[in-house]
Design an enzyme around this catalytic site. Structure first.
Site, PDB file in Angstrom:
ATOM      1  N   ASP A  96      -5.519   2.784   1.490  1.00  0.00           N
ATOM      2  CA  ASP A  96      -6.337   1.784   2.183  1.00  0.00           C
ATOM      3  C   ASP A  96      -6.634   2.180   3.622  1.00  0.00           C
ATOM      4  OD1 ASP A  96      -6.280   0.301  -0.098  1.00  0.00           O
ATOM      5  OD2 ASP A  96      -5.434  -1.498   0.810  1.00  0.00           O
ATOM      6  N   ASP A 109       0.833  -1.208   0.000  1.00  0.00           N
ATOM      7  CA  ASP A 109       0.000   0.000   0.000  1.00  0.00           C
ATOM      8  C   ASP A 109       0.866   1.255   0.000  1.00  0.00           C
ATOM      9  OD1 ASP A 109      -2.183  -1.661   0.153  1.00  0.00           O
ATOM     10  OD2 ASP A 109      -2.401  -1.440   2.329  1.00  0.00           O
ATOM     11  N   ASP A 137      -0.445  -3.513  -4.357  1.00  0.00           N
ATOM     12  CA  ASP A 137      -1.766  -3.650  -3.767  1.00  0.00           C
ATOM     13  C   ASP A 137      -2.498  -2.322  -3.907  1.00  0.00           C
ATOM     14  OD1 ASP A 137      -3.887  -4.902  -2.591  1.00  0.00           O
ATOM     15  OD2 ASP A 137      -3.092  -4.870  -0.566  1.00  0.00           O
ATOM     16  N   ARG A 173     -11.682  -0.464  -7.346  1.00  0.00           N
ATOM     17  CA  ARG A 173     -11.546   0.133  -6.004  1.00  0.00           C
ATOM     18  C   ARG A 173     -11.211   1.620  -6.080  1.00  0.00           C
ATOM     19  NH1 ARG A 173      -8.469  -4.514  -2.314  1.00  0.00           N
ATOM     20  NH2 ARG A 173      -9.799  -6.250  -2.960  1.00  0.00           N
TER      21      ARG A 173
END
Length: 522
Positions: free
Chosen positions: A195, A162, A191, A244
Site C-alpha cells: 500500500d 499491510d 488488509d 486491487r
C-alpha cells in the site's frame, strides 16, 4: 463460479489440517534495463534509489536488532545495509530509541529516515505477522524477504494489516524479489500486501510474488488522495487475489511483464483520474483484470501486447467500467526511463523462475530467459550468501547429507490420484510415485516424535521432471511456511524440530508425479 480468496484458502487450509497479498516527458526507447542489482522503473527517477549502498553492513536475526542498527547510526540519513536472516516476529521485536531512528514495537518502522537497505541473506528472512512500515522517508531498498500474515484485527496485529505500507511524503523506494502473502481477506483480519498513500512517489515493485490475499495493494487511500504516483510494477506474480492488483487513485503507474493469475473480483483498478500503462502482461483465469470498478470517478489506461487467457468480464454499469472484453487504450502515458519488454507469451515462465524471495535475484533481460546477477560486479554481492567472507558456508541447494529421515516414517496428503499411494514418496523406489487429484495438492511426511529437519529433496518421477511449479514447505505443527519457491529438487531452510512436514504444490504445468519426498537433518 470462483470463490473469493478467503473462502478458497480457508477450505484449502482445512483440508491441509485434516491431512497434514501534467508535464510532458519524452518517451525513452525500450533499451536495456538497469544492471543486475540496481533499481529499475520509476525508482530510478528523482535522483535514483540506492538504499544503504556505501554504508556499513550489519547482520540482524531479530526485529530488535534491525531497530538497533537503525538507531546506532551517526544520523538518520547515514547509509546502512542491514542483512537479515531468520524469522522476525513480535516475540523478538521491540522499540529501540535513538537520535537516528523512530521505531515501534509492533512493526519494522522506517520513519523519518533515509538511505537504508534491508536484504534477506543465508537461509532467508521471514517477517512473520510483522509488517514493514515506511513513513516520511526516502531512498529505501527492501530485497529478498518474505512478509506474511500481517493482520489488522485479531491477534497479533501489525501495520494496519499491510505487509509493506508507505505513507506521508515517501520518496524513492525499491522493493525487489520479495514474497508478500496473507491467508485470506478482510474478514480474516488482513488488509493490503503493498500500500502507498499520502504523497508517496517514485516506487518500483519488481520480481515479487503477491498471493492469497483479498487485497493486492493500493495507491491512494481515498478518491481525494491523488498525491501519489510514479510507480512501476514489473515481473511480479499476483496469484489468488480478490482485488486491487493494484487500485490506483490518481497518478501514473506502469505495469509490464506481470503474471496475474486468479484475480477473483477485479485486477488493475484505475480510477479517480489515474493513468495506467499496461504492457505485455499475462492475465490468466481471472475476472475484470482492468478497468474502473466500484466508483463513478473514472481512470484511464494505455494497453499494448497483453494476453488475456480465460479472462471473464462483467457488464458495464454506473460504478463499473471494465476495459474488456476487447481492451483498448483511452489515454497515452509517457515513460521517462529505459525498460526491456519480454514477450507476453513467456511471462508466466519467466516470472515463475524469477519472482519472489530466495530465487537468487534472477532477472530478465528481455530475451525470455532468466539471468543471474552479474558475478563480476564487485559492488553487487549475492544477498543469498550467508556470509560473503566465509567460503565454507553451505549452499542450501547443495545435495543433502546424512540419512533420509523419510524412510520408515509415515506419510499422508491432502489429495491423491487413482492408483497412487502416499507411501510411494518414502519407499526409496524412484519407479513408484504419488500424484494429487489435479495439478495442486499436498504430501506430508510425519514421525511419531519431534524430528529435526533442515533440508528436503523432492524427486519427480521419470518423464514428469519440471512439472512442479510453485510450492510451499509448511511446518504442519505450527502452520509456519519454512520455504517457498518454484520447481522440485533440493530445498533448504533453517533447522526446525517438528512431527510433520508438508510439501504443498500450489501450481504446476500438469499433474505432478512425486517419486520421493526425502527429508534430512542437514
Amino acid at each position: 463460479m470462483r470463490r473469493p480468496v478467503a473462502l478458497r484458502l480457508q477450505a484449502a487450509l482445512g483440508t491441509l489440517a485434516l491431512a497434514a497479498a501534467a508535464g510532458v516527458v519524452l518517451t525513452m526507447p525500450d533499451t536495456a534495463s538497469a544492471a543486475a542489482g540496481g533499481a529499475t522503473g520509476y525508482a530510478t527517477q528523482n535522483g535514483g534509489t540506492t538504499g544503504g549502498a556505501g554504508g556499513q553492513t550489519v547482520r540482524a536475526t531479530t526485529g530488535t536488532a534491525i531497530h538497533e542498527a537503525l538507531c546506532g547510526r551517526a544520523g538518520s540519513s547515514t547509509p546502512i545495509v542491514i542483512e537479515v536472516e531468520g524469522t522476525i516476529n513480535h516475540g523478538n521485536t521491540s522499540k529501540v530509541s535513538g537520535d537516528s531512528c523512530n521505531t515501534a514495537a509492533d512493526k519494522i518502522e522506517l520513519k523519518q529516515v533515509s538511505n537504508i537497505t534491508i536484504v534477506g541473506v543465508g537461509n532467508g528472512a521471514v517477517f512473520d505477522q510483522l509488517g514493514i512500515h515506511i513513513r516520511e522517508s526516502s531512498n529505501i531498498v527492501i530485497q529478498n524477504v518474505t512478509v506474511r500474515n500481517v493482520k489488522k484485527s485479531g491477534s497479533p496485529t501489525s501495520n494496519g494489516g499491510d505487509a509493506i505500507g508507505m505513507e506521508s511524503d515517501v520518496r524513492n523506494v525499491w522493493v525487489d524479489h520479495t514474497t508478500l502473502e496473507a491467508s485470506g481477506g478482510e474478514s480474516e483480519g488482513y488488509d493490503g500486501l503493498f500500500d502507498m498513500k499520502d504523497n508517496t512517489q517514485y516506487v518500483t515493485l519488481s520480481y515479487s510474488t503477491l498471493r492469497n490475499s483479498g487485497r493486492g495493494g493500493l495507491i491512494g487511500s481515498s478518491e481525494s488522495d491523488r498525491s501519489n504516483g510514479y510507480v512501476t510494477f514489473h515481473h511480479n506474480l499476483y496469484e489468488n487475489i480478490d482485488s486491487r492488483a493494484p487500485l490506483l487513485r490518481g497518478g501514473i503507474a506502469h505495469m509490464y511483464n506481470n503474471h496475474y493469475k486468479s484475480l477473483n473480483e477485479s485486477g488493475i483498478n484505475s480510477r479517480a483520474g489515474a493513468k495506467a500503462k499496461v504492457d505485455n502482461n499475462y492475465f490468466e483465469d481471472s475476472k475484470d483484470v482492468l478497468g474502473t470498478f466500484y466508483t463513478d470517478q473514472a481512470g484511464t489506461w494505455q494497453v499494448s501486447g497483453n494476453i488475456y487467457d480465460n479472462v471473464t468480464w462483467s457488464e458495464p454499469g454506473e460504478d463499473n467500467n471494465p476495459a474488456g472484453p476487447d481492451p483498448q487504450s483511452n489515454t497515452t502515458v509517457s515513460i521517462p526511463y529505459s525498460f526491456t519488454l519480454d514477450d507476453a507469451s513467456c511471462v508466466p515462465s519467466v516470472v515463475s523462475a524469477t519472482a519472489g524471495a530466495n530465487k537468487g535475484l534472477k532477472v530478465s533481460d528481455g530475451s525470455c530467459t532468466p539471468q543471474s546477477p552479474d558475478p563480476t560486479d564487485p559492488t553487487d554481492p549475492d544477498p543469498t550468501d550467508p556470509d560473503p567472507t566465509d567460503p565454507t558456508d553451505p549452499d542450501p541447494t547443495d545435495p543433502p547429507s546424512g540419512t533420509n529421515l523419510s524412510l520408515g516414517a509415515g506419510s499422508d496428503g491432502s489429495s491423491k490420484a487413482s492408483g497412487t499411494s502416499y507411501g510411494n514418496v518414502r519407499d526409496g523406489d524412484l519407479g513408484t510415485y504419488w500424484s494429487p487429484a489435479g495439478t495442486t495438492g499436498s504430501i506430508s511426511v510425519k514421525w511419531s516424535s519431534a524430528t529435526t529437519v533442515a533440508k528436503i529433496n523432492v524427486r519427480e518421477a521419470a518423464g514428469s521432471e519440471g512439472t512442479v511449479g510453485s510450492y510451499r514447505v509448511v511446518d504442519h505443527d505450527t502452520g509456519a511456511i519454512l520455504a517457498s519457491g518454484s520447481g522440485a529438487g533440493v530445498i533448504g531452510f533453517s533447522p526446525v524440530s517438528l512431527e510433520k512436514i508438508t510439501f504443498e504444490i500450489t501450481g504446476a504445468s500438469g499433474t505432478p508425479r512425486i517419486a520421493e519426498f526425502e527429508t534430512y537433518a542437514g
